[in-house]
Design an enzyme around this catalytic site. Structure first.
Site, short mmCIF file in Angstrom:
data_model
loop_
_atom_site.label_atom_id
_atom_site.label_comp_id
_atom_site.label_asym_id
_atom_site.label_seq_id
_atom_site.Cartn_x
_atom_site.Cartn_y
_atom_site.Cartn_z
N TRP A 101 49.16 61.65 -3.05
CA TRP A 101 49.48 62.98 -2.98
C TRP A 101 48.63 63.66 -4.09
O TRP A 101 48.11 64.98 -3.86
CB TRP A 101 50.75 63.45 -3.00
CG TRP A 101 51.47 62.94 -1.71
CD1 TRP A 101 52.46 62.09 -1.63
CD2 TRP A 101 51.37 63.53 -0.38
NE1 TRP A 101 52.62 61.69 -0.11
CE2 TRP A 101 52.06 62.65 0.43
CE3 TRP A 101 50.33 64.55 0.13
CZ2 TRP A 101 51.94 63.16 1.94
CZ3 TRP A 101 50.63 64.88 1.48
CH2 TRP A 101 51.34 64.05 2.25
N ASP A 172 54.08 68.85 -8.91
CA ASP A 172 54.38 68.59 -7.30
C ASP A 172 55.71 67.59 -7.50
O ASP A 172 55.57 66.58 -7.80
CB ASP A 172 53.45 68.02 -6.64
CG ASP A 172 53.86 67.66 -5.36
OD1 ASP A 172 54.94 67.78 -4.90
OD2 ASP A 172 52.80 67.11 -4.57
N LYS A 196 62.77 66.51 1.80
CA LYS A 196 62.82 65.17 1.42
C LYS A 196 64.66 65.00 0.67
O LYS A 196 65.37 64.28 1.38
CB LYS A 196 62.14 64.46 0.48
CG LYS A 196 60.63 64.33 0.98
CD LYS A 196 59.64 64.46 0.00
CE LYS A 196 58.35 64.50 0.65
NZ LYS A 196 58.07 63.68 1.92
N1 PMP Z 1 53.52 65.98 -2.16
C1 PMP Z 1 54.32 64.80 -2.25
C2 PMP Z 1 54.83 64.09 -3.41
C3 PMP Z 1 54.56 64.68 -1.04
O1 PMP Z 1 55.63 63.48 -0.94
C4 PMP Z 1 54.46 65.20 0.28
C5 PMP Z 1 55.03 64.85 1.52
N2 PMP Z 1 55.16 63.81 1.84
C6 PMP Z 1 53.61 66.32 0.10
C7 PMP Z 1 53.08 66.71 -1.26
C8 PMP Z 1 53.06 67.11 1.41
O2 PMP Z 1 54.41 67.94 1.49
P1 PMP Z 1 54.35 68.68 3.18
O3 PMP Z 1 54.39 67.60 4.16
O4 PMP Z 1 55.44 69.44 2.71
O5 PMP Z 1 52.92 69.56 3.02
#
Ligand code: PMP
Length: 362
Positions: A101, A172, A196
């Protein structure tokens, strides 16, 4: 129909009392005579919902008055772009590349302006994290971007990680949001896709220190402009109303039933310890991905001796009412996501199954 134990990484299991309340109020919310699904976001009922959601969130995390709370859309992925668009200016975005991520966040930032990694865990397969205080930041760093929990690799900073020193810390926090108390006063921005730990998909929360809004350049497209969103109380356009409503119920659940983030953290530590001790006691049958110090309390990632056994493990788990134990497609292996709403009974069921599976196949 019986509910399964859902170990999905997100969207993920929600607290059952919250789902029950949603069910109860689905046709008619309060004295409105209509569902939140049908309600104007400008109605007095929805205004009260959004207000309570922000109030509860501020109380849970101890968000300073001087920070704005924004309810946005586009997922955490859109924040990867909005952060540099709004906050980079002429400076350099400094990124800790701690896993998949963080890498994506840096990739998006590079499309907007000058951004670079200040640490990269790739060569060590993203098993550990750096001490933030020891990083060498560019002299003109606009901010330091950190991913507090890497959902795919299952690495998480210990609760009280080092402050960045000088530059605003951008976090994040998508996959450990509201899982423990946080030192909010250290953060420039904390953002999270809420699907989540906190709500269904569709809602992204950004908590922004007010002084950073002064950096927002003129002329950004309206929906991508933090200052405009803040000035309009997250209601510049139609917000993700139903997700905000469920989020409000989740924050209420955290306060009334869990009794706050200290208690939530204690529960999460116990759940994670139950699975990691099972891994450690399996004499090498299960191998955890993260180095012990950086193990995530939210996403427990592990391998079995062979890919064949992993497939059998995932299939047998599903047959036994334990779903979504497959690791992310990019890394393989197994992953159990045990967010706030996963009860300890679900974790115990998984632990029993893991012990039994190792005995039969070890
Ligand atoms: N950052 C992290 C740490 C994530 O786990 C995720 C989603 N799994 C995201 C960003 C991306 O999130 P989104 O699907 O809401 O764009």
């Amino acid at each position: 129909m019986e509910r399964v134990w859902n170990f999905s990484a997100g969207p993920a299991t929600l607290p059952v009392p919250v789902l029950e309340q949603v069910k109860e109020e689905l046709l008619a919310y309060g004295d409105s005579g209509m569902s939140v699904l049908e309600m104007s976001h400008r109605s007095k009922w929805f205004a009260a919902i959004a207000e309570e959601a922000e109030y509860e969130l501020r109380a849970l995390l101890g968000i300073p008055e001087s920070s704005k709370v924004l309810f946005l859309q586009g997922g955490a992925s859109l924040q990867f772009a909005m952060i540099p668009m709004n906050l980079l200016g002429d400076g350099v975005g400094a990124y800790v590349v701690s896993g998949s991520w963080a890498k994506k966040a840096l990739g998006e930032a590079r499309k907007i302006g000058h951004s670079e990694p200040v640490w990269d865990g790739k060569d060590a397969e993203y098993r550990s994290l750096p001490e933030l205080g020891s990083l060498d930041l560019p002299a003109d760093a606009a901010y330091l971007h950190v991913t507090s929990n890497e959902t795919i690799q299952g690495v998480e900073y210990p609760p009280d990680f080092e402050p960045a020193g000088g530059v605003p810390l951008i976090v994040d926090g998508s996959s450990n949001f509201l899982s423990r108390p946080l030192p909010m006063e250290r953060y420039g921005v904390l953002y999270a896709g809420a699907q989540k730990n906190a709500a269904p998909a569709g809602l992204t929360i950004a908590i922004i220190r007010e002084d950073l809004l002064e950096r927002v350049p003129e002329g950004l497209p309206a929906m991508l402009d933090y200052r405009l969103q803040a000035e309009n109380g997250s209601m510049y356009n139609t917000p993700p109303a139903f997700a905000i409503y469920v989020f409000m119920l989740v924050t209420r659940w955290l306060r009334e039933e869990v009794r706050g983030l200290d208690h939530m953290h204690a529960r999460n530590l116990d759940k994670a310890a139950a699975l990691y001790s099972c891994i450690d006691e399996s004499e090498g049958f299960y191998r955890g991905h993260a180095e012990p110090e950086f193990r995530s309390d939210m996403n427990v990632t592990f391998r079995l001796p062979t890919e064949e056994l992993e497939k059998t493990f995932i299939a047998e788990g599903a047959d036994n009412g334990m779903l979504e134990l497959k690791g992310h497609r990019s890394v393989g292996g197994c992953r159990a996501s045990i967010y706030n709403a996963m009860p300890s009974e679900g974790v115990e069921a998984l632990r029993d199954f893991m012990e039994d599976f190792a005995r039969r196949n070890g």
